[in-house]
Design a protein around this motif. Structure first.
Motif, PDB file in Angstrom:
ATOM      1  N   GLY A   1       0.791  -1.232   0.000  1.00 43.68           N
ATOM      2  CA  GLY A   1       0.000   0.000   0.000  1.00 43.68           C
ATOM      3  C   GLY A   1       0.813   1.267   0.000  1.00 43.68           C
ATOM      4  N   VAL A   2       2.140   1.166   0.058  1.00 38.20           N
ATOM      5  CA  VAL A   2       2.982   2.361   0.079  1.00 38.20           C
ATOM      6  C   VAL A   2       3.056   2.980  -1.313  1.00 38.20           C
ATOM      7  CG1 VAL A   2       5.338   3.221   0.394  1.00 38.20           C
ATOM      8  CG2 VAL A   2       4.359   1.617   2.049  1.00 38.20           C
ATOM      9  N   GLN A   3       2.879   4.288  -1.368  1.00 38.50           N
ATOM     10  CA  GLN A   3       3.066   5.053  -2.602  1.00 38.50           C
ATOM     11  C   GLN A   3       3.827   6.320  -2.266  1.00 38.50           C
ATOM     12  OE1 GLN A   3      -0.451   5.743  -4.982  1.00 38.50           O
ATOM     13  NE2 GLN A   3       0.497   7.394  -6.145  1.00 38.50           N
ATOM     14  N   VAL A   4       4.983   6.471  -2.859  1.00 40.25           N
ATOM     15  CA  VAL A   4       5.766   7.689  -2.669  1.00 40.25           C
ATOM     16  C   VAL A   4       5.319   8.697  -3.714  1.00 40.25           C
ATOM     17  CG1 VAL A   4       8.070   8.693  -2.709  1.00 40.25           C
ATOM     18  CG2 VAL A   4       7.714   6.443  -1.686  1.00 40.25           C
ATOM     19  N   VAL A   5       4.912   9.879  -3.245  1.00 40.86           N
ATOM     20  CA  VAL A   5       4.338  10.898  -4.124  1.00 40.86           C
ATOM     21  C   VAL A   5       5.356  12.013  -4.348  1.00 40.86           C
ATOM     22  CG1 VAL A   5       2.505  12.604  -4.398  1.00 40.86           C
ATOM     23  CG2 VAL A   5       2.006  10.374  -3.329  1.00 40.86           C
ATOM     24  N   PRO A   6       5.754  12.267  -5.591  1.00 48.55           N
ATOM     25  CA  PRO A   6       6.629  13.410  -5.860  1.00 48.55           C
ATOM     26  C   PRO A   6       5.827  14.703  -5.822  1.00 48.55           C
ATOM     27  CG  PRO A   6       6.126  12.261  -7.899  1.00 48.55           C
ATOM     28  CD  PRO A   6       5.481  11.474  -6.795  1.00 48.55           C
ATOM     29  N   ILE A   7       6.325  15.711  -5.124  1.00 48.88           N
ATOM     30  CA  ILE A   7       5.636  16.992  -5.056  1.00 48.88           C
ATOM     31  C   ILE A   7       6.566  18.091  -5.552  1.00 48.88           C
ATOM     32  CG2 ILE A   7       4.094  16.330  -3.183  1.00 48.88           C
ATOM     33  CD1 ILE A   7       5.983  17.971  -1.316  1.00 48.88           C
ATOM     34  N   THR A   8       5.967  19.108  -6.093  1.00 50.98           N
ATOM     35  CA  THR A   8       6.702  20.273  -6.584  1.00 50.98           C
ATOM     36  C   THR A   8       6.517  21.419  -5.604  1.00 50.98           C
ATOM     37  OG1 THR A   8       6.367  19.588  -8.877  1.00 50.98           O
ATOM     38  CG2 THR A   8       6.973  21.878  -8.496  1.00 50.98           C
ATOM     39  N   THR A   9       7.611  22.068  -5.232  1.00 48.88           N
ATOM     40  CA  THR A   9       7.570  23.184  -4.290  1.00 48.88           C
ATOM     41  C   THR A   9       8.372  24.348  -4.865  1.00 48.88           C
ATOM     42  OG1 THR A   9       9.611  22.805  -3.036  1.00 48.88           O
ATOM     43  CG2 THR A   9       7.721  21.410  -2.491  1.00 48.88           C
ATOM     44  N   PRO A  10       8.282  25.527  -4.256  1.00 53.09           N
ATOM     45  CA  PRO A  10       9.109  26.654  -4.717  1.00 53.09           C
ATOM     46  C   PRO A  10      10.607  26.394  -4.580  1.00 53.09           C
ATOM     47  CG  PRO A  10       7.276  27.449  -3.382  1.00 53.09           C
ATOM     48  CD  PRO A  10       7.290  25.966  -3.247  1.00 53.09           C
ATOM     49  N   LYS A  11      10.976  25.409  -3.780  1.00 53.77           N
ATOM     50  CA  LYS A  11      12.388  25.096  -3.582  1.00 53.77           C
ATOM     51  C   LYS A  11      12.802  23.812  -4.282  1.00 53.77           C
ATOM     52  CE  LYS A  11      13.541  28.584  -0.925  1.00 53.77           C
ATOM     53  NZ  LYS A  11      14.092  28.401   0.422  1.00 53.77           N
ATOM     54  N   GLY A  12      12.002  23.339  -5.223  1.00 48.35           N
ATOM     55  CA  GLY A  12      12.352  22.136  -5.963  1.00 48.35           C
ATOM     56  C   GLY A  12      11.401  20.980  -5.698  1.00 48.35           C
ATOM     57  N   LYS A  13      11.795  19.812  -6.164  1.00 49.47           N
ATOM     58  CA  LYS A  13      10.957  18.622  -6.037  1.00 49.47           C
ATOM     59  C   LYS A  13      11.405  17.763  -4.870  1.00 49.47           C
ATOM     60  CE  LYS A  13       9.524  18.391 -10.877  1.00 49.47           C
ATOM     61  NZ  LYS A  13       9.421  17.553 -12.099  1.00 49.47           N
ATOM     62  N   PHE A  14      10.410  17.207  -4.152  1.00 48.27           N
ATOM     63  CA  PHE A  14      10.666  16.330  -3.020  1.00 48.27           C
ATOM     64  C   PHE A  14       9.685  15.168  -3.077  1.00 48.27           C
ATOM     65  CE2 PHE A  14      11.992  20.569  -1.761  1.00 48.27           C
ATOM     66  CZ  PHE A  14      13.252  20.345  -1.218  1.00 48.27           C
ATOM     67  N   ASN A  15       9.903  14.180  -2.212  1.00 45.91           N
ATOM     68  CA  ASN A  15       9.014  13.026  -2.136  1.00 45.91           C
ATOM     69  C   ASN A  15       8.342  12.960  -0.770  1.00 45.91           C
ATOM     70  OD1 ASN A  15       9.584  11.918  -4.735  1.00 45.91           O
ATOM     71  ND2 ASN A  15      11.512  11.088  -3.945  1.00 45.91           N
ATOM     72  N   VAL A  16       7.048  12.666  -0.770  1.00 45.85           N
ATOM     73  CA  VAL A  16       6.340  12.417   0.480  1.00 45.85           C
ATOM     74  C   VAL A  16       5.787  10.997   0.455  1.00 45.85           C
ATOM     75  CG1 VAL A  16       5.786  14.834   0.907  1.00 45.85           C
ATOM     76  CG2 VAL A  16       4.155  13.415  -0.350  1.00 45.85           C
ATOM     77  N   TRP A  17       5.691  10.418   1.635  1.00 43.20           N
ATOM     78  CA  TRP A  17       5.345   9.001   1.809  1.00 43.20           C
ATOM     79  C   TRP A  17       3.870   8.841   2.151  1.00 43.20           C
ATOM     80  CZ3 TRP A  17       3.375   6.256   5.927  1.00 43.20           C
ATOM     81  CH2 TRP A  17       3.595   4.873   5.970  1.00 43.20           C
ATOM     82  N   THR A  18       3.207   7.889   1.499  1.00 48.32           N
ATOM     83  CA  THR A  18       1.828   7.552   1.834  1.00 48.32           C
ATOM     84  C   THR A  18       1.701   6.026   1.896  1.00 48.32           C
ATOM     85  OG1 THR A  18       0.932   7.374  -0.434  1.00 48.32           O
ATOM     86  CG2 THR A  18       1.022   9.584   0.559  1.00 48.32           C
ATOM     87  N   LYS A  19       0.713   5.552   2.623  1.00 47.50           N
ATOM     88  CA  LYS A  19       0.438   4.111   2.704  1.00 47.50           C
ATOM     89  C   LYS A  19      -1.053   3.896   2.863  1.00 47.50           C
ATOM     90  CE  LYS A  19       1.291  -0.043   5.546  1.00 47.50           C
ATOM     91  NZ  LYS A  19       1.773  -0.965   4.494  1.00 47.50           N
ATOM     92  N   ARG A  20      -1.636   3.183   1.916  1.00 48.98           N
ATOM     93  CA  ARG A  20      -3.067   2.883   1.949  1.00 48.98           C
ATOM     94  C   ARG A  20      -3.325   1.620   2.755  1.00 48.98           C
ATOM     95  NH1 ARG A  20      -5.912   1.366  -3.590  1.00 48.98           N
ATOM     96  NH2 ARG A  20      -5.235  -0.720  -2.975  1.00 48.98           N
ATOM     97  N   PHE A  21      -4.378   1.643   3.582  1.00 50.48           N
ATOM     98  CA  PHE A  21      -4.791   0.479   4.356  1.00 50.48           C
ATOM     99  C   PHE A  21      -6.210   0.138   3.942  1.00 50.48           C
ATOM    100  CE2 PHE A  21      -5.927  -2.289   7.740  1.00 50.48           C
ATOM    101  CZ  PHE A  21      -4.751  -2.755   8.309  1.00 50.48           C
ATOM    102  N   GLY A  22      -6.377  -1.013   3.266  1.00 51.14           N
ATOM    103  CA  GLY A  22      -7.698  -1.426   2.820  1.00 51.14           C
ATOM    104  C   GLY A  22      -8.058  -0.855   1.462  1.00 51.14           C
ATOM    105  N   HIS A  23      -9.294  -1.138   1.062  1.00 53.64           N
ATOM    106  CA  HIS A  23      -9.752  -0.697  -0.256  1.00 53.64           C
ATOM    107  C   HIS A  23     -11.258  -0.499  -0.222  1.00 53.64           C
ATOM    108  CE1 HIS A  23     -10.102  -0.421  -4.615  1.00 53.64           C
ATOM    109  NE2 HIS A  23     -11.045  -1.338  -4.567  1.00 53.64           N
ATOM    110  N   ASN A  24     -11.674   0.752  -0.397  1.00 52.24           N
ATOM    111  CA  ASN A  24     -13.089   1.060  -0.526  1.00 52.24           C
ATOM    112  C   ASN A  24     -13.211   2.254  -1.462  1.00 52.24           C
ATOM    113  OD1 ASN A  24     -15.749   1.929  -0.330  1.00 52.24           O
ATOM    114  ND2 ASN A  24     -15.936   1.372   1.828  1.00 52.24           N
ATOM    115  N   PRO A  25     -13.616   2.045  -2.696  1.00 54.95           N
ATOM    116  CA  PRO A  25     -13.667   3.136  -3.681  1.00 54.95           C
ATOM    117  C   PRO A  25     -14.569   4.296  -3.275  1.00 54.95           C
ATOM    118  CG  PRO A  25     -13.863   1.003  -4.768  1.00 54.95           C
ATOM    119  CD  PRO A  25     -13.994   0.752  -3.289  1.00 54.95           C
ATOM    120  N   ARG A  26     -15.509   4.076  -2.306  1.00 54.88           N
ATOM    121  CA  ARG A  26     -16.431   5.141  -1.898  1.00 54.88           C
ATOM    122  C   ARG A  26     -15.952   5.898  -0.672  1.00 54.88           C
ATOM    123  NH1 ARG A  26     -20.348   1.395  -1.431  1.00 54.88           N
ATOM    124  NH2 ARG A  26     -20.820   2.259   0.622  1.00 54.88           N
ATOM    125  N   ILE A  27     -15.084   5.288   0.134  1.00 55.95           N
ATOM    126  CA  ILE A  27     -14.651   5.915   1.388  1.00 55.95           C
ATOM    127  C   ILE A  27     -13.142   5.814   1.502  1.00 55.95           C
ATOM    128  CG2 ILE A  27     -14.854   5.951   3.897  1.00 55.95           C
ATOM    129  CD1 ILE A  27     -17.525   4.522   3.654  1.00 55.95           C
TER     130      ILE A  27
END
Length: 340
Positions: A39-65
């Protein structure tokens, strides 16, 4: 927004909600065509000081919630939300851990100019897009500082939200500072408060005596009223002090950093998305203010935990988790105001 620097788990709350989705839906069979990451997805983000990565992790699966969690601090980590794993899956609620820039597993640019509320709002929007969250499934829960960020995000981007949860955070730092000074501080023993004030006047925040006084006299009363659970201790022990002090300030009695003048009380009526405002009787945040938040938004519900403090999801866990899940499932059914 003060933080403590581990209560046996209580029985899960009763629920009148519909039966949860089958496990084969909540934990679908893996796609063997791709490398799996739990469930981990590293998301690249753009900022005024350049590009960085932030960490996310999904738990479970429900397309509505899909519930995105914004931790507090500022500068703590997602880990203190791990208690959610004991409650949300049984209700079929998908949730997503997320390390804000400078927090936990995400990049830390070590640049105080990056600790900016408007920049963090744009970061959340980039995360939303990367995770494909939208108005048909996107619930946003902020706790403490995370609620400031969640409110700011909603005021700019509520068209992408299905529901907003403001947990344990007043919508005015001046009002928070006033409550801390006039209500919370006087509850302490005069000699204890006097010594704390003397240390703060000297800006002697690193003095071990400061924490020796705060832990039993303030944190144990208003931050978490049970022995600090391990996930919370682990999370708060990793707090990014640069981020915390820049935004909140060094004092535990109110804010003095970049957030010192933040106040969105007058803008609450602009929020048309369903809102749940959560507080605790013993919180660092005024319970009546949390009720006011629910009244001022267009579709608000309030949940005040009678045994809870700032971390009500630990010290009044049955009330908090029962109310949170009931509200999310009701909004999913199309309700906008929920009696809790």
């Amino acid at each position: 927004m003060a933080w403590w620097r581990p209560a046996p788990r209580r029985s899960p709350p009763d629920s009148a909600a519909p039966a949860a989705a089958p496990l084969t839906s909540y934990f679908p069979a893996p796609d063997t065509a791709q490398v799996l990451t739990g469930g981990v997805q590293v998301v690249p983000i753009t900022t005024p000081k350049g590009k960085f990565n932030v960490w996310t992790k999904r738990f479970g699966h429900n397309p509505r919630i899909r519930l995105l969690l914004l931790n507090g601090g500022p500068g703590a980590t997602h880990e203190y939300f791990e208690c959610m794993e004991s409650f949300l899956p049984r209700e079929g609620i998908e949730f997503i851990y997320y390390g804000q820039l400078g927090c936990g597993n995400s990049d830390n640019p070590k640049d105080t100019s990056m600790w900016s509320l408007p920049r963090y709002v744009e970061e959340v929007e980039q995360v939303r897009q990367a995770l494909k969250l939208d108005k048909d499934n996107f619930y946003l829960l902020g706790h403490s500082w995370g609620s400031i960020l969640a409110a700011e995000y909603a005021l700019k981007y509520q068209q992408h939200l299905k529901g907003l949860i403001i947990s344990n955070m007043m919508m005015s730092i001046p009002a928070y500072n006033k409550y801390a000074a006039e209500v919370l501080a006087p509850q302490m023993k005069p000699e204890v408060l006097r010594e704390i004030r003397q240390l703060e006047a000297r800006k002697d925040f690193q003095n071990p005596r400061y924490m020796e006084l705060l832990e039993p006299n303030f944190y144990a009363e208003h931050l978490c009223r049970v022995p600090l659970p391990e996930p919370a201790a682990r999370s708060l022990g990793k707090t990014n002090q640069s981020l915390y002090v820049t935004m909140q300030g060094p004092s535990e009695f109110g804010a003095s950093g970049k957030l010192v003048n933040w106040d969105r009380t007058a803008d609450l009526p602009k929020l048309a998305v369903p809102v749940l405002s959560i507080g605790g009787k013993y919180d660092t945040m005024a319970p009546e203010h949390m009720r006011m938040v629910a009244r001022q938004v267009q579709h608000g519900s309030a949940l005040i935990c009678p045994n809870g403090s700032h971390m009500s999801f630990y010290d009044d866990q049955p009330t908090y988790m029962r109310g949170l899940t009931k509200w999310i499932l009701a909004v999913d059914r199309g309700e906008t105001k929920v009696a809790l």
